[in-house]
Design a protein around this motif. Structure first.
Motif, PDB file in Angstrom:
ATOM      1  N   PHE A 349     -12.277 -17.305 -14.747  1.00 19.86           N
ATOM      2  CA  PHE A 349     -11.397 -18.165 -13.962  1.00 19.86           C
ATOM      3  C   PHE A 349     -11.785 -19.617 -14.213  1.00 19.86           C
ATOM      4  O   PHE A 349     -12.666 -20.161 -13.554  1.00 19.86           O
ATOM      5  CB  PHE A 349     -11.504 -17.821 -12.474  1.00 19.86           C
ATOM      6  CG  PHE A 349     -11.077 -16.411 -12.146  1.00 19.86           C
ATOM      7  CD1 PHE A 349      -9.794 -16.142 -11.689  1.00 19.86           C
ATOM      8  CD2 PHE A 349     -11.956 -15.346 -12.298  1.00 19.86           C
ATOM      9  CE1 PHE A 349      -9.397 -14.860 -11.389  1.00 19.86           C
ATOM     10  CE2 PHE A 349     -11.562 -14.054 -12.001  1.00 19.86           C
ATOM     11  CZ  PHE A 349     -10.270 -13.800 -11.550  1.00 19.86           C
ATOM     12  N   ARG A 350     -11.135 -20.243 -15.188  1.00 18.37           N
ATOM     13  CA  ARG A 350     -11.505 -21.590 -15.601  1.00 18.37           C
ATOM     14  C   ARG A 350     -10.874 -22.675 -14.728  1.00 18.37           C
ATOM     15  O   ARG A 350     -11.392 -23.783 -14.667  1.00 18.37           O
ATOM     16  CB  ARG A 350     -11.100 -21.798 -17.064  1.00 18.37           C
ATOM     17  CG  ARG A 350     -11.860 -20.892 -18.029  1.00 18.37           C
ATOM     18  CD  ARG A 350     -11.592 -21.291 -19.469  1.00 18.37           C
ATOM     19  NE  ARG A 350     -10.199 -21.083 -19.839  1.00 18.37           N
ATOM     20  CZ  ARG A 350      -9.724 -19.939 -20.336  1.00 18.37           C
ATOM     21  NH1 ARG A 350     -10.543 -18.909 -20.506  1.00 18.37           N
ATOM     22  NH2 ARG A 350      -8.456 -19.830 -20.668  1.00 18.37           N
ATOM     23  N   SER A 351      -9.755 -22.375 -14.055  1.00 23.45           N
ATOM     24  CA  SER A 351      -9.111 -23.333 -13.159  1.00 23.45           C
ATOM     25  C   SER A 351      -8.199 -22.557 -12.209  1.00 23.45           C
ATOM     26  O   SER A 351      -7.888 -21.378 -12.433  1.00 23.45           O
ATOM     27  CB  SER A 351      -8.308 -24.379 -13.945  1.00 23.45           C
ATOM     28  OG  SER A 351      -7.236 -23.750 -14.628  1.00 23.45           O
ATOM     29  N   ILE A 352      -7.737 -23.232 -11.161  1.00 20.52           N
ATOM     30  CA  ILE A 352      -6.832 -22.572 -10.201  1.00 20.52           C
ATOM     31  C   ILE A 352      -5.487 -22.262 -10.854  1.00 20.52           C
ATOM     32  O   ILE A 352      -4.976 -21.147 -10.700  1.00 20.52           O
ATOM     33  CB  ILE A 352      -6.667 -23.435  -8.938  1.00 20.52           C
ATOM     34  CG1 ILE A 352      -7.993 -23.476  -8.159  1.00 20.52           C
ATOM     35  CG2 ILE A 352      -5.548 -22.879  -8.051  1.00 20.52           C
ATOM     36  CD1 ILE A 352      -7.944 -24.308  -6.897  1.00 20.52           C
ATOM     37  N   PRO A 353      -4.856 -23.206 -11.601  1.00 20.45           N
ATOM     38  CA  PRO A 353      -3.608 -22.832 -12.293  1.00 20.45           C
ATOM     39  C   PRO A 353      -3.800 -21.679 -13.271  1.00 20.45           C
ATOM     40  O   PRO A 353      -2.908 -20.840 -13.423  1.00 20.45           O
ATOM     41  CB  PRO A 353      -3.202 -24.117 -13.019  1.00 20.45           C
ATOM     42  CG  PRO A 353      -3.820 -25.200 -12.206  1.00 20.45           C
ATOM     43  CD  PRO A 353      -5.120 -24.645 -11.725  1.00 20.45           C
ATOM     44  N   HIS A 354      -4.972 -21.630 -13.946  1.00 19.39           N
ATOM     45  CA  HIS A 354      -5.245 -20.508 -14.845  1.00 19.39           C
ATOM     46  C   HIS A 354      -5.384 -19.206 -14.068  1.00 19.39           C
ATOM     47  O   HIS A 354      -5.115 -18.113 -14.600  1.00 19.39           O
ATOM     48  CB  HIS A 354      -6.520 -20.799 -15.648  1.00 19.39           C
ATOM     49  CG  HIS A 354      -6.838 -19.756 -16.668  1.00 19.39           C
ATOM     50  ND1 HIS A 354      -7.754 -18.750 -16.442  1.00 19.39           N
ATOM     51  CD2 HIS A 354      -6.346 -19.555 -17.929  1.00 19.39           C
ATOM     52  CE1 HIS A 354      -7.829 -17.975 -17.503  1.00 19.39           C
ATOM     53  NE2 HIS A 354      -6.990 -18.439 -18.433  1.00 19.39           N
ATOM     54  N   SER A 355      -5.797 -19.294 -12.804  1.00 20.67           N
ATOM     55  CA  SER A 355      -5.960 -18.103 -11.967  1.00 20.67           C
ATOM     56  C   SER A 355      -4.642 -17.587 -11.406  1.00 20.67           C
ATOM     57  O   SER A 355      -4.589 -16.472 -10.874  1.00 20.67           O
ATOM     58  CB  SER A 355      -6.908 -18.414 -10.794  1.00 20.67           C
ATOM     59  OG  SER A 355      -8.150 -18.894 -11.263  1.00 20.67           O
ATOM     60  N   PHE A 356      -3.577 -18.410 -11.510  1.00 24.15           N
ATOM     61  CA  PHE A 356      -2.265 -17.939 -11.028  1.00 24.15           C
ATOM     62  C   PHE A 356      -1.839 -16.655 -11.740  1.00 24.15           C
ATOM     63  O   PHE A 356      -1.275 -15.746 -11.126  1.00 24.15           O
ATOM     64  CB  PHE A 356      -1.204 -19.024 -11.240  1.00 24.15           C
ATOM     65  CG  PHE A 356      -1.307 -20.167 -10.263  1.00 24.15           C
ATOM     66  CD1 PHE A 356      -2.121 -20.086  -9.138  1.00 24.15           C
ATOM     67  CD2 PHE A 356      -0.587 -21.337 -10.474  1.00 24.15           C
ATOM     68  CE1 PHE A 356      -2.210 -21.144  -8.250  1.00 24.15           C
ATOM     69  CE2 PHE A 356      -0.667 -22.401  -9.581  1.00 24.15           C
ATOM     70  CZ  PHE A 356      -1.484 -22.301  -8.471  1.00 24.15           C
ATOM     71  N   TRP A 357      -2.093 -16.593 -13.058  1.00 27.46           N
ATOM     72  CA  TRP A 357      -1.705 -15.405 -13.813  1.00 27.46           C
ATOM     73  C   TRP A 357      -2.416 -14.165 -13.278  1.00 27.46           C
ATOM     74  O   TRP A 357      -1.802 -13.104 -13.121  1.00 27.46           O
ATOM     75  CB  TRP A 357      -2.029 -15.615 -15.285  1.00 27.46           C
ATOM     76  CG  TRP A 357      -1.877 -14.376 -16.130  1.00 27.46           C
ATOM     77  CD1 TRP A 357      -2.858 -13.686 -16.762  1.00 27.46           C
ATOM     78  CD2 TRP A 357      -0.654 -13.705 -16.433  1.00 27.46           C
ATOM     79  NE1 TRP A 357      -2.354 -12.616 -17.429  1.00 27.46           N
ATOM     80  CE2 TRP A 357      -0.974 -12.597 -17.237  1.00 27.46           C
ATOM     81  CE3 TRP A 357       0.674 -13.920 -16.100  1.00 27.46           C
ATOM     82  CZ2 TRP A 357      -0.042 -11.712 -17.732  1.00 27.46           C
ATOM     83  CZ3 TRP A 357       1.620 -13.036 -16.572  1.00 27.46           C
ATOM     84  CH2 TRP A 357       1.271 -11.955 -17.372  1.00 27.46           C
ATOM     85  N   TRP A 358      -3.715 -14.303 -12.987  1.00 25.19           N
ATOM     86  CA  TRP A 358      -4.453 -13.158 -12.431  1.00 25.19           C
ATOM     87  C   TRP A 358      -3.868 -12.755 -11.075  1.00 25.19           C
ATOM     88  O   TRP A 358      -3.717 -11.549 -10.789  1.00 25.19           O
ATOM     89  CB  TRP A 358      -5.929 -13.536 -12.260  1.00 25.19           C
ATOM     90  CG  TRP A 358      -6.679 -12.527 -11.431  1.00 25.19           C
ATOM     91  CD1 TRP A 358      -7.241 -11.365 -11.854  1.00 25.19           C
ATOM     92  CD2 TRP A 358      -6.912 -12.593 -10.028  1.00 25.19           C
ATOM     93  NE1 TRP A 358      -7.795 -10.688 -10.808  1.00 25.19           N
ATOM     94  CE2 TRP A 358      -7.618 -11.422  -9.664  1.00 25.19           C
ATOM     95  CE3 TRP A 358      -6.606 -13.509  -9.034  1.00 25.19           C
ATOM     96  CZ2 TRP A 358      -8.014 -11.155  -8.357  1.00 25.19           C
ATOM     97  CZ3 TRP A 358      -6.992 -13.251  -7.744  1.00 25.19           C
ATOM     98  CH2 TRP A 358      -7.687 -12.090  -7.404  1.00 25.19           C
TER      99      TRP A 358
END
Length: 439
Positions: A349-358
């Protein structure tokens, strides 16, 4: 215990300030002071008019007994029980089993304003009026298909025949054959488009690139020629060309046809140098992808797909609520996952926007496994997220299914009612013709 007071009317002889009414065999004596609360109503007019004025009385009721001061009405007694409530309670509720449209006619007869109807009954009345309007429209369409106007010109007759042939599959056997052929063409075209992407079935052109097999191209060309002929025949026979061109399904038909001819013109009519441009090649590929729009042509031949579309339109509120729940959940759980996974050295989880996909694939229970939590708190957060996702998705399912079933059953009832209405009209016209012959 609180109870609703009952209307004060009785069945005995009436006094000076009372009148007796006989509604379809049900006799009741009504108080004059109560009836005068609505002086413009029929009962109040009967109460206040002179018993010697037989012309006025005969215009207000079906019969009159001057000795007993009793007025006779050939009306529905059950509906009258609802009508009389307005004098005592100031509002009317339509009891179950009474047709709202017929009840409105009863209110007009008794000269009671429709504003006294309760809101729940008004909504029921509006729904019934919409159903009657739909039945009238369906009857109009059926009659237009059946009528033969001898006064129209030969060109108009041919246009009407062509319109029924292309747009009314139930009007004749040739029209049904054309509808089936169009349906099969859509399926064949979709299958060819999918099969043409298989590398083993592709061939190599002069430049060494894999292209679609010539046989598949020929089948697709034949299908597109059919679609083109069908579209222009329907356009030529349409009574309203502008409405036809702007219709949603006809726009879909045009979008399914247009890419084929654009690609054809760019490929065979364009210059070689022009086709080598990267932007033009990308545009050709995008236009080829637009061929998938032809699958939406199936909705023209499927009442089930049309019903599903209407059900989704009616369920926009529920779908919006679902998206709102999912959006809030995705934001919250992705932020929590990012915060909890920062303590792990190999975090994904490198960033919150990147975590949206998860969060999206977890709440929708897809779970590709490309991003996953590695800490204990992160796993607990993931468990709560997919449980909330299951609950959020399951909540609006029942209203959507219910809207689909209600609309589907309603359409079946309306179609049956329209056919029965047409049969009654034909039977009535046949009886009128027989009467004229006997005369």
């Amino acid at each position: 215990m609180w109870t609703v007071p009952k209307p004060k009317y009785r069945t005995g002889l009436c006094a000076e300030e009372e009148i007796a009414v006989n509604i379809g065999g049900v006799r009741a004596v009504l108080f004059g002071e109560v009836l005068n609360r609505y002086p413009e109503s029929r009962l109040a007019e009967l109460l206040n008019c002179s018993t010697q004025n037989h012309e006025v009385i005969s215009s207000l009721c079906d019969d009159f007994d001057p000795c007993r001061k009793e007025f006779y009405f050939d009306r529905d007694p059950d509906a009258f029980k609802c009508i009389i409530d307005v004098y005592y309670f100031g509002e009317i509720h339509i009891k179950p089993g009474i047709c709202p449209i017929c009840f409105i006619k009863e209110m007009e007869f008794w000269k009671i304003d429709q504003n006294v109807l309760d809101e729940c009954c008004k909504s029921c009345l509006i729904e019934k009026e919409e159903e009657l309007t739909e039945i009238a429209n369906k009857v109009k369409v059926i009659l237009e298909d059946l009528e033969v106007d001898e006064c129209i010109t030969r060109t108009q007759r041919c246009q009407r025949f062509l319109w029924r042939l292309m747009e009314k599959p139930g009007s004749s056997l040739p029209a049904r054959i054309i509808a089936i052929a169009s349906f099969l063409s859509v399926l064949v075209s979709a299958v060819v488009m999918c099969v043409g992407t298989i590398p083993e079935l592709q061939v190599t052109d002069v430049e060494g690139k894999l292209v679609e097999h010539p046989i598949l191209e020929g089948i697709e060309t034949a299908c597109m020629l059919w679609f083109t002929a069908e579209y222009f025949l329907r356009l030529a026979s349409s009574p309203n060309k502008l409405h036809f061109a702007l219709s949603f399904m006809n726009v879909i038909d045009f979008m399914a046809i247009m890419p084929f001819y654009v690609v054809l013109s760019l490929t065979y009519l364009g210059t070689t140098s022009m086709m080598e441009l990267t932007n033009v090649q990308q545009a050709v590929q995008a236009l080829r992808i637009m061929r998938i729009a032809r699958i939406f042509k199936l909705a023209r031949h499927s009442s089930g797909l049309q019903t599903l579309t209407y059900a989704l339109k009616k369920s926009l509120k529920e779908l919006g609520l679902l998206l709102m729940y999912m959006g809030v959940g995705i934001f919250v759980f992705s932020a929590l996952a990012y915060t909890m996974e920062q303590s792990h050295p190999e975090t994904l989880f490198r960033s919150i926007p990147h975590s949206f996909w998860w969060a999206i694939i977890t709440m929708t229970t897809v779970g590709y496994g490309d991003i996953y939590p590695k800490t204990t708190l992160g796993k607990c957060n993931a468990a709560v997220s997919f449980l909330c996702g299951v609950i959020a998705i399951a909540l609006p399912i029942h209203p959507i299914i219910n809207n689909f079933v209600v609309f589907y059953n309603k359409q079946k009832v309306l179609e049956t009612a329209a056919k029965h209405e047409v049969e009654l009209m034909e039977l009535k016209s046949g009886k009128d013709e027989k009467k004229q012959e006997l005369r």
